[in-house]
Write a protein that holds these residues in place. Sequence first.
Motif, PDB file in Angstrom:
ATOM      1  N   ARG A  94      -7.008  -1.932  -5.919  1.00  0.00           N
ATOM      2  CA  ARG A  94      -5.891  -2.788  -5.523  1.00  0.00           C
ATOM      3  C   ARG A  94      -4.594  -1.998  -5.467  1.00  0.00           C
ATOM      4  O   ARG A  94      -3.799  -2.140  -4.546  1.00  0.00           O
ATOM      5  CB  ARG A  94      -5.751  -3.938  -6.532  1.00  0.00           C
ATOM      6  N   GLU A  95      -4.388  -1.142  -6.464  1.00  0.00           N
ATOM      7  CA  GLU A  95      -3.187  -0.320  -6.494  1.00  0.00           C
ATOM      8  C   GLU A  95      -3.172   0.668  -5.332  1.00  0.00           C
ATOM      9  O   GLU A  95      -2.116   0.950  -4.768  1.00  0.00           O
ATOM     10  CB  GLU A  95      -3.108   0.432  -7.829  1.00  0.00           C
ATOM     11  N   VAL A  96      -4.330   1.182  -4.976  1.00  0.00           N
ATOM     12  CA  VAL A  96      -4.425   2.105  -3.837  1.00  0.00           C
ATOM     13  C   VAL A  96      -3.947   1.422  -2.562  1.00  0.00           C
ATOM     14  O   VAL A  96      -3.134   1.980  -1.807  1.00  0.00           O
ATOM     15  CB  VAL A  96      -5.874   2.600  -3.671  1.00  0.00           C
ATOM     16  N   GLU A  97      -4.449   0.211  -2.310  1.00  0.00           N
ATOM     17  CA  GLU A  97      -4.070  -0.500  -1.087  1.00  0.00           C
ATOM     18  C   GLU A  97      -2.591  -0.870  -1.105  1.00  0.00           C
ATOM     19  O   GLU A  97      -1.920  -0.836  -0.064  1.00  0.00           O
ATOM     20  CB  GLU A  97      -4.941  -1.756  -0.913  1.00  0.00           C
ATOM     21  N   GLU A  98      -2.080  -1.219  -2.274  1.00  0.00           N
ATOM     22  CA  GLU A  98      -0.667  -1.554  -2.403  1.00  0.00           C
ATOM     23  C   GLU A  98       0.208  -0.344  -2.079  1.00  0.00           C
ATOM     24  O   GLU A  98       1.172  -0.429  -1.314  1.00  0.00           O
ATOM     25  CB  GLU A  98      -0.387  -2.044  -3.831  1.00  0.00           C
ATOM     26  N   ARG A  99      -0.139   0.820  -2.670  1.00  0.00           N
ATOM     27  CA  ARG A  99       0.621   2.050  -2.415  1.00  0.00           C
ATOM     28  C   ARG A  99       0.522   2.451  -0.943  1.00  0.00           C
ATOM     29  O   ARG A  99       1.501   2.862  -0.329  1.00  0.00           O
ATOM     30  CB  ARG A  99       0.091   3.190  -3.294  1.00  0.00           C
ATOM     31  N   LEU A 100      -0.679   2.345  -0.377  1.00  0.00           N
ATOM     32  CA  LEU A 100      -0.886   2.758   1.006  1.00  0.00           C
ATOM     33  C   LEU A 100      -0.057   1.908   1.953  1.00  0.00           C
ATOM     34  O   LEU A 100       0.548   2.424   2.913  1.00  0.00           O
ATOM     35  CB  LEU A 100      -2.367   2.670   1.368  1.00  0.00           C
ATOM     36  N   GLU A 154      -4.059  17.392  -0.166  1.00  0.00           N
ATOM     37  CA  GLU A 154      -2.776  17.302   0.520  1.00  0.00           C
ATOM     38  C   GLU A 154      -2.049  16.040   0.039  1.00  0.00           C
ATOM     39  O   GLU A 154      -2.661  15.101  -0.467  1.00  0.00           O
ATOM     40  CB  GLU A 154      -3.001  17.254   2.032  1.00  0.00           C
ATOM     41  N   SER A 155      -0.739  16.028   0.187  1.00  0.00           N
ATOM     42  CA  SER A 155       0.053  14.858  -0.191  1.00  0.00           C
ATOM     43  C   SER A 155      -0.348  13.647   0.650  1.00  0.00           C
ATOM     44  O   SER A 155      -0.390  13.733   1.884  1.00  0.00           O
ATOM     45  CB  SER A 155       1.546  15.154   0.025  1.00  0.00           C
ATOM     46  N   ARG A 181      -5.923   7.504   2.076  1.00  0.00           N
ATOM     47  CA  ARG A 181      -6.579   6.553   1.168  1.00  0.00           C
ATOM     48  C   ARG A 181      -7.524   7.280   0.219  1.00  0.00           C
ATOM     49  O   ARG A 181      -7.603   6.956  -0.970  1.00  0.00           O
ATOM     50  CB  ARG A 181      -7.344   5.497   1.979  1.00  0.00           C
ATOM     51  N   SER A 182      -8.236   8.277   0.740  1.00  0.00           N
ATOM     52  CA  SER A 182      -9.160   9.040  -0.098  1.00  0.00           C
ATOM     53  C   SER A 182      -8.424   9.752  -1.230  1.00  0.00           C
ATOM     54  O   SER A 182      -8.888   9.785  -2.373  1.00  0.00           O
ATOM     55  CB  SER A 182      -9.915  10.056   0.765  1.00  0.00           C
ATOM     56  N   VAL A 183      -7.242  10.312  -0.934  1.00  0.00           N
ATOM     57  CA  VAL A 183      -6.458  10.975  -1.974  1.00  0.00           C
ATOM     58  C   VAL A 183      -5.935   9.959  -2.978  1.00  0.00           C
ATOM     59  O   VAL A 183      -5.983  10.177  -4.194  1.00  0.00           O
ATOM     60  CB  VAL A 183      -5.282  11.759  -1.342  1.00  0.00           C
ATOM     61  N   LEU A 184      -5.445   8.826  -2.497  1.00  0.00           N
ATOM     62  CA  LEU A 184      -4.917   7.792  -3.391  1.00  0.00           C
ATOM     63  C   LEU A 184      -6.000   7.247  -4.307  1.00  0.00           C
ATOM     64  O   LEU A 184      -5.719   6.862  -5.455  1.00  0.00           O
ATOM     65  CB  LEU A 184      -4.294   6.660  -2.570  1.00  0.00           C
ATOM     66  N   LEU A 185      -7.231   7.187  -3.843  1.00  0.00           N
ATOM     67  CA  LEU A 185      -8.337   6.731  -4.693  1.00  0.00           C
ATOM     68  C   LEU A 185      -8.556   7.670  -5.875  1.00  0.00           C
ATOM     69  O   LEU A 185      -9.037   7.263  -6.933  1.00  0.00           O
ATOM     70  CB  LEU A 185      -9.627   6.621  -3.867  1.00  0.00           C
ATOM     71  N   LYS A 186      -8.202   8.950  -5.694  1.00  0.00           N
ATOM     72  CA  LYS A 186      -8.361   9.919  -6.775  1.00  0.00           C
ATOM     73  C   LYS A 186      -7.168   9.942  -7.719  1.00  0.00           C
ATOM     74  O   LYS A 186      -7.263  10.469  -8.821  1.00  0.00           O
ATOM     75  CB  LYS A 186      -8.556  11.326  -6.198  1.00  0.00           C
TER      76      LYS A 186
END
Length: 556
Positions: free
Chosen positions: A286-292, A260-261, A275-280
């Motif tokens: 670091r980029e994941v946390e920044e985007r989140l 899912e988006s 967060r799980s999707v952003l990790l993929k």
Amino acid sequence: MVFVHSHKTQIQTQSQRLLKATQKQRANMGFQQGNAEVGLSGITFGTKNKYKRMNSELPEGCDDVLHQEARRNSTWKYVIACAFYASLNNLLLGYDVGVMSGAVIFIKEDLKISEVKEEFLVAILSIISLLGSLGGGRTSDIIGRKWTMAIAAVIFQIGSLIMTLAPSFSILMVGRLLAGVAIGFGGSIGPIYIAEISPNNTRGFLTTFPEIFINIGILLGYVSNYSFSGFSPHINWRIMLAVGILPSVFIGFALFIIPESPRWLVMQNRIEEARSVLLKTNESDREVEERLAEIQQAAGVANCENYEEKPVWYELLFPSPSLRRMMITGIGIQCFQQISGIDATLYYSPEIFKAAGIEDNAKLLAATVAVGVTKTLFILVAIFLIDKKGRRPLLLVSTIGMTICLFSIGVSLSLFPQGSFVIALAILFVCGNVAFFSVGLGPVCWVLTSEIFPLRVRAQASSLGAVGNRVCSGLVDMSFLSVSRAITVAGAFFVFAAISSLAIVFVYMLVPETKGKSLEQIEIMFKNEHEREGSEMELGDVEVEQLVQDKTVLTN
């Protein structure tokens, strides 16, 4: 220098792996060399040299480099797969545009329909798809982007099956209506889904996938027309329409692959799933946390006390100044995409070539295949340039080129008698028109409308843009034959050329550059109250400086 050359020889003979690993680390991790000297082999010497022993098999940190490279490859493949499956609904739209241009010739012969019914049959899909577009935005906000696309695929399968087995014009129209709803339902959500799941630096490239699939679908429709035209008129158009069922079957497989988006998940306050999707889909934690953090702030989850609750429909009916600018840009570019006559060119290309002098049905369909090939090939130009040159330059080149080609079609058909020369000119300029369309206005239109709206209203605001697109497409499709009979085919293309010239002015005055910015940064850009310079809206100086500083700190 002697020392450098001796070191080079020693390294090359001792370990080729050391060289490759070092080059990877320098390229991928931004290896800092300071003021140290660099040997010819790419190894740094001096006080900042990180390598302590020249006889080491691998440099320090090489495992981290290999791990990051593996994650980058895995992330890229995963995002590509998501974009691929999310674009299959657009393949259905493209196939319908391509296949109906030829199928309608045989439907008219088999079911004995009038020219008015022929126009209605072609145009009704675009008009009815606006209902799907309106419903798709709201549905995707409730059940998610992924399942909305799945529902669209099921509806399209039912509609295609009814059209294939239709014994009469009335039943054929029922299937056409369902197919239209499905295309509007899924076609408007695919670009939004891809934009929301893509990394910033490749979002433009990935969001062109729906337009690529539309082009591939059109080409497949033309090829299907040509391939099955040899069957009897009672059978051939049914086979042509039945082939359209196949792509929707593959969408079912997508449910087991695509997530899912993450932005929709944040809107539902499902932060860990996001967060799980952003990790993929991102290359570093670091980029994941920044985007989140950006998404949470944009969604009003991280800072709810500063967020004013309003129904989405209220915000769209009574938009703020920044949202009003977004809506003018997004809906305007969607309307210009269609009123410049691209669907009429594709649906009625046989009529254009007939006006030039081609009479044989097989030759007409062969000429349309050339149009489809051209349109598909030139989308590759947009793919490779959209994230390098930007959205705005491609739109300007596209609209200028289309205006010239549309005007040239009118001149060719009006000044010269029917014959091989006019046929050659007609094919050349029709192919030129679709080529320039594929370079800019075709793909960039959907990229922009999936990028510019705030997260809270993105799906429904983008759906309004899709509605404008479908309404304009339906009006053009439904009126083209009647208008061309009244003012000739050449006259119709002079009108399209005039409209396309207005599109140039619209792009120059109102369309911003969004290349390289996150979706959240684009929202800030539209909220900026400073006047545009050179017709291009940009982030305010203070905001740019702050964003650059933040990025620099995070990078270092």
